[in-house]
Write a protein that holds these residues in place. Structure first.
Motif, short mmCIF file in Angstrom:
data_model
loop_
_atom_site.label_atom_id
_atom_site.label_comp_id
_atom_site.label_asym_id
_atom_site.label_seq_id
_atom_site.Cartn_x
_atom_site.Cartn_y
_atom_site.Cartn_z
N GLN A 21 -1.99 -6.20 6.25
CA GLN A 21 -1.23 -4.54 5.23
C GLN A 21 -1.98 -3.36 5.85
OE1 GLN A 21 0.44 -5.97 2.77
NE2 GLN A 21 0.90 -3.21 2.75
N ASP A 25 1.38 -0.05 6.16
CA ASP A 25 0.40 0.78 5.68
C ASP A 25 0.39 1.95 6.85
OD1 ASP A 25 0.94 -0.73 3.29
OD2 ASP A 25 -0.90 -0.76 2.33
N ASN A 26 0.64 1.60 8.07
CA ASN A 26 0.14 2.45 9.36
C ASN A 26 -0.61 2.86 9.34
OD1 ASN A 26 1.28 4.05 11.90
ND2 ASN A 26 2.09 5.54 10.20
N LYS A 27 -2.00 2.66 8.64
CA LYS A 27 -3.03 2.91 8.32
C LYS A 27 -4.22 2.39 10.03
CE LYS A 27 -2.73 3.81 4.14
NZ LYS A 27 -3.00 5.18 4.41
#
Length: 185
Positions: free
Chosen positions: A156, A160-162
């Motif tokens: 995730q 979510d580009n985290k």
């Protein structure tokens, strides 16, 4: 069609253990002279997605001066000149940064961090069956926090580009594909 450039000359501008910069003069197949062309030389790098015996992911959090932020990443680092091969380097880095040793290793391939201006490669791995066998053995300039999370949480974070380190996101994608866990929602 041959598109390779011919190297006419090369001069080193700076040499250090961590970075070497050179200026090249090249000629294209069409006879065009390309000068100056700057190339950064680095040792090859390694990184890996690490799973403990219980399937939890071992991540690290550390400050990154280049972007001026503390980031969540996967373990990895620079290959030392004394490392006989990328797997040896990855096992060394994993043990130093996390204190974990692993039962199984899978090579996920090799990528080039920046083909336009850098000469090195990053070797990616998936390590499974991790067991903590020692305390971290960090370099003098390293301050690394080990973070344990479920594989689904890592997936995730990626979606979510985290996870912003491009070499790390690439390795994570390959690991999730290998594990059959990559899905787009």
């Amino acid at each position: 069609m041959n598109m390779d450039w011919k190297l006419l000359s090369s001069e080193y501008l700076f040499k250090d253990a961590w970075l070497t910069a050179r200026i090249d003069t090249c000629e294209t197949p069409a006879g065009k002279i390309v000068a100056p062309y700057y190339v950064l030389e680095y040792n090859n790098w390694v990184n890996g997605v690490a799973l403990r015996e219980d399937g939890q992911v071992i991540m690290i959090r550390q400050f990154r001066q280049g972007v001026g932020k503390t980031l969540l990443e996967i373990p990895g680092g620079t290959m030392d000149p004394t490392d006989p091969d990328p797997l040896f380097a990855m096992k060394r880095e994993m043990l130093e940064e996390t204190g974990y040793a692993f039962k199984e290793w899978v090579s996920l391939g090799t990528i080039a961090p920046n083909t336009a201006s850098s000469n090195n490669y990053t070797h990616m791995f998936l390590a499974t069956g991790g067991v903590k066998v020692q305390d971290q053995q960090l370099d003098h300039n390293e301050d690394i926090e080990v973070v344990i999370m479920p594989l689904e949480e890592l997936q995730q974070l990626l979606l979510d580009n985290k996870i912003v380190h491009s070499l790390h996101t690439t390795c994570i994608f390959y690991a999730l594909l290998y594990l059959g866990k990559m899905t787009m929602k």
